[in-house]
Design a protein around this motif. Structure first.
Motif, mmCIF file in Angstrom:
data_model
loop_
_atom_site.group_PDB
_atom_site.id
_atom_site.type_symbol
_atom_site.label_atom_id
_atom_site.label_comp_id
_atom_site.label_asym_id
_atom_site.label_seq_id
_atom_site.Cartn_x
_atom_site.Cartn_y
_atom_site.Cartn_z
ATOM 1 N N ALA A 518 48.204 40.367 43.027
ATOM 2 C CA ALA A 518 49.171 39.407 43.568
ATOM 3 C C ALA A 518 48.584 37.994 43.573
ATOM 4 C CB ALA A 518 49.585 39.817 44.978
ATOM 5 N N TRP A 519 47.311 37.872 43.928
ATOM 6 C CA TRP A 519 46.658 36.558 43.908
ATOM 7 C C TRP A 519 46.612 35.997 42.480
ATOM 8 C CZ3 TRP A 519 42.614 34.356 47.595
ATOM 9 C CH2 TRP A 519 42.913 34.690 48.919
ATOM 10 N N LEU A 520 46.315 36.857 41.522
ATOM 11 C CA LEU A 520 46.299 36.400 40.129
ATOM 12 C C LEU A 520 47.670 35.894 39.708
ATOM 13 C CD1 LEU A 520 44.135 39.134 38.334
ATOM 14 C CD2 LEU A 520 43.422 36.849 39.046
ATOM 15 N N GLU A 521 48.699 36.611 40.113
ATOM 16 C CA GLU A 521 50.064 36.215 39.782
ATOM 17 C C GLU A 521 50.458 34.902 40.469
ATOM 18 O OE1 GLU A 521 52.701 38.447 37.690
ATOM 19 O OE2 GLU A 521 50.669 37.983 37.001
ATOM 20 N N GLN A 522 49.788 34.602 41.578
ATOM 21 C CA GLN A 522 50.047 33.343 42.294
ATOM 22 C C GLN A 522 49.264 32.171 41.693
ATOM 23 O OE1 GLN A 522 48.974 34.263 46.358
ATOM 24 N NE2 GLN A 522 50.409 35.979 46.445
ATOM 25 N N GLY A 523 48.520 32.448 40.618
ATOM 26 C CA GLY A 523 47.770 31.382 39.950
ATOM 27 C C GLY A 523 46.327 31.272 40.363
ATOM 28 N N ALA A 524 45.780 32.326 41.000
ATOM 29 C CA ALA A 524 44.397 32.264 41.477
ATOM 30 C C ALA A 524 43.407 32.078 40.325
ATOM 31 C CB ALA A 524 44.054 33.537 42.244
ATOM 32 N N PHE A 525 42.357 31.315 40.611
ATOM 33 C CA PHE A 525 41.212 31.194 39.709
ATOM 34 C C PHE A 525 40.216 32.291 40.092
ATOM 35 C CE2 PHE A 525 43.204 27.490 38.452
ATOM 36 C CZ PHE A 525 42.458 26.717 37.571
ATOM 37 N N LEU A 526 39.702 33.009 39.099
ATOM 38 C CA LEU A 526 38.775 34.115 39.328
ATOM 39 C C LEU A 526 37.386 33.722 38.829
ATOM 40 C CD1 LEU A 526 38.053 37.055 40.029
ATOM 41 C CD2 LEU A 526 38.949 37.718 37.775
ATOM 42 N N TYR A 527 36.391 33.802 39.717
ATOM 43 C CA TYR A 527 35.014 33.435 39.397
ATOM 44 C C TYR A 527 34.092 34.638 39.605
ATOM 45 C CZ TYR A 527 36.833 28.669 40.009
ATOM 46 O OH TYR A 527 37.576 27.523 39.926
ATOM 47 N N VAL A 528 33.148 34.792 38.673
ATOM 48 C CA VAL A 528 32.150 35.862 38.779
ATOM 49 C C VAL A 528 30.774 35.246 38.558
ATOM 50 C CG1 VAL A 528 31.351 38.081 37.887
ATOM 51 C CG2 VAL A 528 33.801 37.552 37.890
ATOM 52 N N CYS A 529 29.816 35.587 39.417
ATOM 53 C CA CYS A 529 28.446 35.101 39.242
ATOM 54 C C CYS A 529 27.469 36.237 39.527
ATOM 55 C CB CYS A 529 28.158 33.926 40.181
ATOM 56 S SG CYS A 529 26.483 33.251 39.978
ATOM 57 N N GLY A 530 26.478 36.380 38.636
ATOM 58 C CA GLY A 530 25.444 37.387 38.847
ATOM 59 C C GLY A 530 25.012 38.050 37.550
ATOM 60 N N ASP A 531 24.551 39.271 37.662
ATOM 61 C CA ASP A 531 23.996 40.030 36.542
ATOM 62 C C ASP A 531 25.031 40.261 35.447
ATOM 63 O OD1 ASP A 531 22.056 41.928 35.260
ATOM 64 O OD2 ASP A 531 23.663 43.332 35.742
ATOM 65 N N ALA A 532 24.668 39.894 34.215
ATOM 66 C CA ALA A 532 25.621 39.976 33.100
ATOM 67 C C ALA A 532 25.778 41.384 32.563
ATOM 68 C CB ALA A 532 25.166 39.043 31.976
ATOM 69 N N LYS A 533 24.667 42.105 32.441
ATOM 70 C CA LYS A 533 24.725 43.392 31.748
ATOM 71 C C LYS A 533 25.441 44.473 32.535
ATOM 72 C CE LYS A 533 20.873 43.090 28.504
ATOM 73 N NZ LYS A 533 19.650 43.753 27.996
ATOM 74 N N ARG A 534 25.258 44.490 33.846
ATOM 75 C CA ARG A 534 25.870 45.571 34.632
ATOM 76 C C ARG A 534 27.019 45.075 35.489
ATOM 77 N NH1 ARG A 534 20.304 47.622 37.114
ATOM 78 N NH2 ARG A 534 20.031 45.359 37.074
#
Length: 576
Positions: A518-534
């Motif tokens: 629902a947040w994505l549909e409301q236009g939310a920005f999604l951020y991810v930070c941390g370990d790339a491989k897992r």
């Protein structure tokens, strides 16, 4: 004859159209006065410059090349790879790609959509396209320059013409990149191309040493409780006198020095006293000890050192056979230069030994503060690396440099690595989802500070996790404060060892799948930070799963949804 007429730069024409019209006017006027008509000015040659950039380095290089190309008779069009549509590709005859690699040999986020198209059945033959590729990477990783290699192979399969061989650049990329670009321009201009000497990493030519400003370390605080098995530190640096400025989302480069005790062990294992004269990787003539302390990477084994030592160790020679690349990677993984010397009783002369080593690179850390809150300081959140190796205890280079060897108020060479692709939305009313377990919390502490300072009205949702809540809840007091202030709308925690079954941030995402979508549909920005491989891969897979399940989409449609998030700059990752 009076001054010749010309089309002014303010006229509503492209550079190519204006050049043609100017040539036509010159010829028309000259012919009318009985003089031989000069040849029309040669139109600028279109050149497509594409980049794939995770941290901004490839983008900065591409922009630099575009400016240089414009002075050499080319009309450059610069785009991130995801913005290169099939129509643009079909209409282009000359293209350059500058790309970095992230994760397990994958293209950067702003090149992922283009790569998906390029390897699909819809990708057309490209016999009309002449191209070359500059790949940026780190030879410490097995998939060195993997993204550049993938693009190169696929374009060749589509019958595009490679005018200059791909150049794979290691961390010292300045000189090789310039050589590649000069060769490409020469080839595109019609002259014989002078290809770069090799497409494999080699020792960098002598280079001028970069001078970084020095910042005082004013805080070194452990964030974990005493009972924790981890040692995560909060470091604060004063920016007074450095001239440095940063934004929330940027990274800080730190130039460390190596551990003196490890350097002494290497010197002793070589049978040296440390005062032998050598040439450091940056071209400086200095002592063996100084070069090992401040100029050389000694925690990773470069292929060039194996090649140097192989004549005295037959088992090393077998690792250099191309078919044994996997075995070579396995041998180097977890070993450092001292391991190599001791295991094979290697004796090398100091000068060729140092010449075979790579330059000690700066380490990049996500900044964990907002300049709106601490304009005269910059903060880092760093996990101190210590572990038991095969035969001895080992340490991370920069994390233990900061935690153990820099005195209070001691100076550290630093610089700001701008991250234009990892920014909060300009519209402060849009919601934000942040996923950052462990030290991945760093940029999101900065984001929350920023949202608070700007009075942003958009909702904020944080997913954080670590091992134990009682011992590893980093910045717990600050996060609780953000909740009380209404800045942090939602907080989902995943402490993996607080129960029998391990729980991670991706499990919490699934538990909240309906609201997440629902947040994505409301236009939310999604951020991810941390370990790339897992972690980042698991989070990405969970994101697809949520879109399929809650959004009632097929796997292909879910992938298209995620690609659209990336294209819209709403799915942003700071992973390592």
């Amino acid at each position: 004859m009076h001054g010749l007429p010309f089309v002014p730069p303010t006229a509503p024409f492209s550079e190519r159209q204006r050049a043609w019209l100017n040539g036509y006017l010159v010829g028309l006027l000259s012919s009318s006065e009985g003089a031989p008509a000069p040849a029309p000015a040669k139109p600028a040659e279109p050149l497509l410059l594409l980049y794939g950039s995770q941290t901004g380095t490839a983008e900065a290089l591409a922009k630099k090349f575009a400016k240089a190309a414009a002075t050499q008779g080319f009309l450059p069009q610069i785009l991130e790879l995801n913005a290169c549509s099939p129509a643009i590709l079909a209409a282009s005859s000359k293209a350059l790609i500058v790309t970095s690699t992230w994760g397990d040999g994958d293209p950067p986020d702003n090149a992922a959509t283009f790569w998906t198209f390029l390897q699909s059945a819809e990708a057309p033959p490209l016999p009309h396209l002449s191209y070359s590729i500059l790949a940026l990477g780190d030879s410490n990783y097995s998939n060195f320059c993997g993204a550049g290699k993938k693009f190169d192979e696929r374009l060749s399969e589509l019958n595009a013409k490679r005018v200059v061989p791909r150049k794979d650049c290691d961390l010292d990329y300045d000189s090789p990149a310039q050589e590649w670009f000069a060769a490409v321009l020469k080839a595109f201009a019609g002259g014989p191309a002078t290809p770069p000497p090799t497409t494999t990493p080699t020792a960098a030519p002598l280079a001028k040493k970069k001078e970084y400003p020095k910042a005082r370390l004013i805080q070194n605080r452990r964030l974990n409780k005493p009972a924790s098995s981890k040692d995560t530190r909060h470091f604060a640096f004063s920016l007074e006198g450095t001239g440095l400025r940063y934004e929330a989302g940027d990274a800080l480069g730190v130039l460390p020095s190596n551990c003196p005790s490890l350097v002494q062990e290497i010197v002793s294992a070589l049978g040296c006293d440390g005062e032998e004269a050598v040439i450091a990787p940056d071209g400086e003539e200095t002592s063996l000890r100084f070069a090992l302390l401040y100029r050389c990477e000694i925690h990773k084994i470069p292929k060039s050192l194996i090649e140097l030592a192989a004549p005295t160790a037959s088992s090393l020679a077998t690792l250099l056979i191309p078919e044994n690349k996997e075995a070579c990677d396995q041998y180097c993984h977890g070993r450092d230069i001292l391991d190599l010397i001791q295991e094979h009783s290697i004796r090398l002369e100091p000068r060729p030994f140092i010449a075979a080593l790579r330059k000690l690179p700066p380490r990049l850390y996500s900044i964990s503060s907002s300049p709106l809150v601490t304009p005269a300081e910059v903060h880092l959140t760093v996990g101190v690396v210590r572990y038991q190796g095969r035969l001895r205890a080992k340490k991370g280079v920069c994390s233990t440099f900061l935690a153990e060897r820099v005195e209070p108020e001691g100076e550290v060479q630093v610089y700001v690595q701008t991250s234009p692709h990892f920014r909060l939305p300009r519209d402060h009313d849009l919601p934000v989802i942040m996923i950052g377990p462990g030290t991945g919390i760093a940029p999101f502490r900065a984001f929350l500070q920023e949202r608070h300072a700007t009075g942003a009205k958009g909702k904020n949702w944080l997913f954080f996790g670590d091992q134990q809540r009682a011992n590893d809840f980093l910045y717990e007091e600050e996060i609780s404060h953000f909740q009380k202030e209404g800045v942090l709308t939602r907080l989902d925690l995943a402490f993996s060892r607080d129960q029998k079954e391990k729980i991670y941030v991706q499990n919490r995402m699934l538990e909240q799948a309906e609201e997440f979508f629902a947040w994505l549909e409301q236009g939310a920005f999604l951020y991810v930070c941390g370990d790339a491989k897992r972690m980042a891969r698991d989070v990405d897979a969970t994101l697809h799963q949520i879109i399929e399940k809650v959004g009632s989409r097929s796997p292909e449609a879910a992938a298209a949804y995620v690609n659209q998030l990336k294209s819209d700059k709403r799915y942003l990752r700071d992973v390592y």
